[in-house]
Design a protein around this motif. Structure first.
Motif, mmCIF file in Angstrom:
data_model
loop_
_atom_site.group_PDB
_atom_site.id
_atom_site.type_symbol
_atom_site.label_atom_id
_atom_site.label_comp_id
_atom_site.label_asym_id
_atom_site.label_seq_id
_atom_site.Cartn_x
_atom_site.Cartn_y
_atom_site.Cartn_z
ATOM 1 N N GLN A 153 -4.812 3.999 -0.063
ATOM 2 C CA GLN A 153 -3.879 3.853 1.051
ATOM 3 C C GLN A 153 -4.229 4.912 2.078
ATOM 4 O OE1 GLN A 153 0.215 3.534 -0.082
ATOM 5 N NE2 GLN A 153 0.935 3.227 2.005
ATOM 6 N N ILE A 154 -4.538 4.470 3.320
ATOM 7 C CA ILE A 154 -5.056 5.380 4.332
ATOM 8 C C ILE A 154 -4.219 5.274 5.607
ATOM 9 C CG2 ILE A 154 -7.112 6.076 5.633
ATOM 10 C CD1 ILE A 154 -8.769 4.465 3.671
ATOM 11 N N PRO A 155 -3.694 6.403 6.104
ATOM 12 C CA PRO A 155 -2.999 6.368 7.406
ATOM 13 C C PRO A 155 -3.960 5.911 8.496
ATOM 14 C CG PRO A 155 -2.532 8.412 6.236
ATOM 15 C CD PRO A 155 -3.638 7.733 5.480
ATOM 16 N N ARG A 164 -1.440 -4.296 5.326
ATOM 17 C CA ARG A 164 -0.757 -3.242 6.069
ATOM 18 C C ARG A 164 0.551 -2.880 5.397
ATOM 19 N NH1 ARG A 164 1.103 -3.538 12.493
ATOM 20 N NH2 ARG A 164 2.269 -1.559 12.514
ATOM 21 N N ASP A 208 2.338 2.196 8.853
ATOM 22 C CA ASP A 208 1.215 2.675 9.660
ATOM 23 C C ASP A 208 0.017 3.047 8.786
ATOM 24 O OD1 ASP A 208 2.530 2.371 12.083
ATOM 25 O OD2 ASP A 208 3.470 4.345 11.941
ATOM 26 N N THR A 209 -0.106 2.366 7.662
ATOM 27 C CA THR A 209 -1.230 2.622 6.764
ATOM 28 C C THR A 209 -1.927 1.313 6.411
ATOM 29 O OG1 THR A 209 -0.001 2.376 4.679
ATOM 30 C CG2 THR A 209 0.028 4.558 5.739
ATOM 31 N N ASN A 263 -6.063 8.291 10.607
ATOM 32 C CA ASN A 263 -7.219 8.981 10.022
ATOM 33 C C ASN A 263 -8.505 8.174 10.147
ATOM 34 O OD1 ASN A 263 -5.467 10.977 9.264
ATOM 35 N ND2 ASN A 263 -5.438 10.448 7.088
#
Length: 343
Positions: free
Chosen positions: A35-37, A19, A22-23, A40
């Motif tokens: 890297q993904i929010p 982490r 917030d991703t 989503n």
């Protein structure tokens, strides 16, 4: 209507998920590859021995992102349980409805109607589009039998009768399923539905994507506040998502069966993409798994007009919409549950 969010599929053992704010961050060989929010994401499915930090799991739990572990053979292993959310009154109504045998049977009938109706439409499209390439009489016989099955559901007086009618319909559907396959490399490989284990490449693909569909349906039910384990058609069993299995029945033919057939007929998969164990079980190799997951994600982003809502939605939202309609029925906002009927 909510927007479709992605599912993150992790297929490699050397992946590390952590982490950052917030991703979610994926690393491979200590190098950041993605890297993904968290906003989503709908869910995370892990097919490997990837390392996942407690901080990453905490972020997923805080945002109701479902995390499931699935073996390399496609067997569901475990799901990280998020804190129960949703309306307590809705779940209470769900439990009461299950105890009402008449209402529970009524709902189960609608689910079975959805399954057989959609299976029949798949065969009707096959007959229409490939009439000169198929065993015409066999396919027509199956179409007619499924049509008769739709009429027989109304006369079922209990779950056992319902199970018998649905089982006979499924048997006839799968008896001509190989006619859907025009790729000569796979044309004769499917001899009928085999599950544990899958005994050919076609069954391996079907089982694999049924597991993924189960993950999506379970997540959808939890999102609207229903308990996925408390079903109306499949028997309630500890650790079994019976309601998810109920809802999957009407979605299998449209979401999975057609997709698997398209992978085969468009030659996305080849015979050498599978490995065979000593017991004759077929499983997907890692390279194929990654390729078809990408195709699966793309398929879910396509749009259709929902047959009941008459609104355009992304295909990946169908489980959520059906879960929402089911919740509305349980609350008493609808007179009956409208199954998904493909057009």
């Amino acid at each position: 209507m909510r927007k479709l969010r992605n599912t993150l599929y992790i297929t490699k053992d050397d992946m590390f998920m952590n982490r950052e704010g917030d991703t979610l961050v994926l690393e491979q060989n200590r190098e950041k590859v993605m890297q993904i929010p968290i906003l989503n994401l709908e869910g995370v499915v892990i097919f490997s021995s990837a390392a996942v930090t407690p901080q990453a799991l905490e972020l997923c739990s805080e945002n109701n992102v479902h995390v499931s572990y699935i073996s390399y053979t496609g067997k569901f292993l475990v799901k990280i349980q998020n804190p129960m959310s949703g309306n307590v009154a809705l779940r209470r109504s769900q439990f009461r409805l299950i105890e009402n045998q008449e209402e529970s049977l009524k709902l189960a009938k609608n689910v079975c109607v959805g399954k057989v109706f959609n299976s029949r439409v798949v065969l009707q499209r096959l007959y229409r589009d490939h009439k000169d390439q198929i065993d015409e009489n066999a396919v027509l016989d199956a179409i007619n039998y499924l049509g008769q099955g739709l009429k027989r559901f109304s006369s079922a007086t209990n779950s056992q009768e319902l199970l018998g009618i649905e089982g006979d319909a499924a048997k006839h559907y799968y008896s001509v399923f190989s006619e859907l396959i025009v790729n000569d490399d796979f044309k004769d490989s499917f001899k009928g539905r085999s599950r544990r284990p899958p005994l050919d490449a076609v069954n391996a693909l079907l089982s694999y994507f049924y597991v993924l569909l189960s993950h999506d349906v379970t997540a959808a039910l939890e999102t609207v506040g229903l308990d996925p384990q408390m079903g109306f058609y499949h028997k309630i069993r500890s650790g079994r998502s019976s309601l998810a299995l109920d809802l999957m029945e009407e979605l299998r033919a449209y979401l999975v069966d057609r997709f698997v057939v398209s992978l085969i007929n468009n030659r996305v998969v080849k015979k050498e993409d599978f490995f065979i164990k000593e017991n004759g079980a077929y499983y997907l190799k890692d390279e194929l798994r990654s390729a078809v997951l990408s195709q699966w994600q793309n398929r879910k982003k396509e749009t259709i007009t929902h047959p009941y809502l008459k609104e355009k939605i992304e295909i990946g939202l169908i489980p959520y919409v059906q879960a929402l309609l089911l919740a509305r029925y349980i609350r008493g906002d609808l007179d009956a549950y409208p199954p998904f009927l493909m057009r």
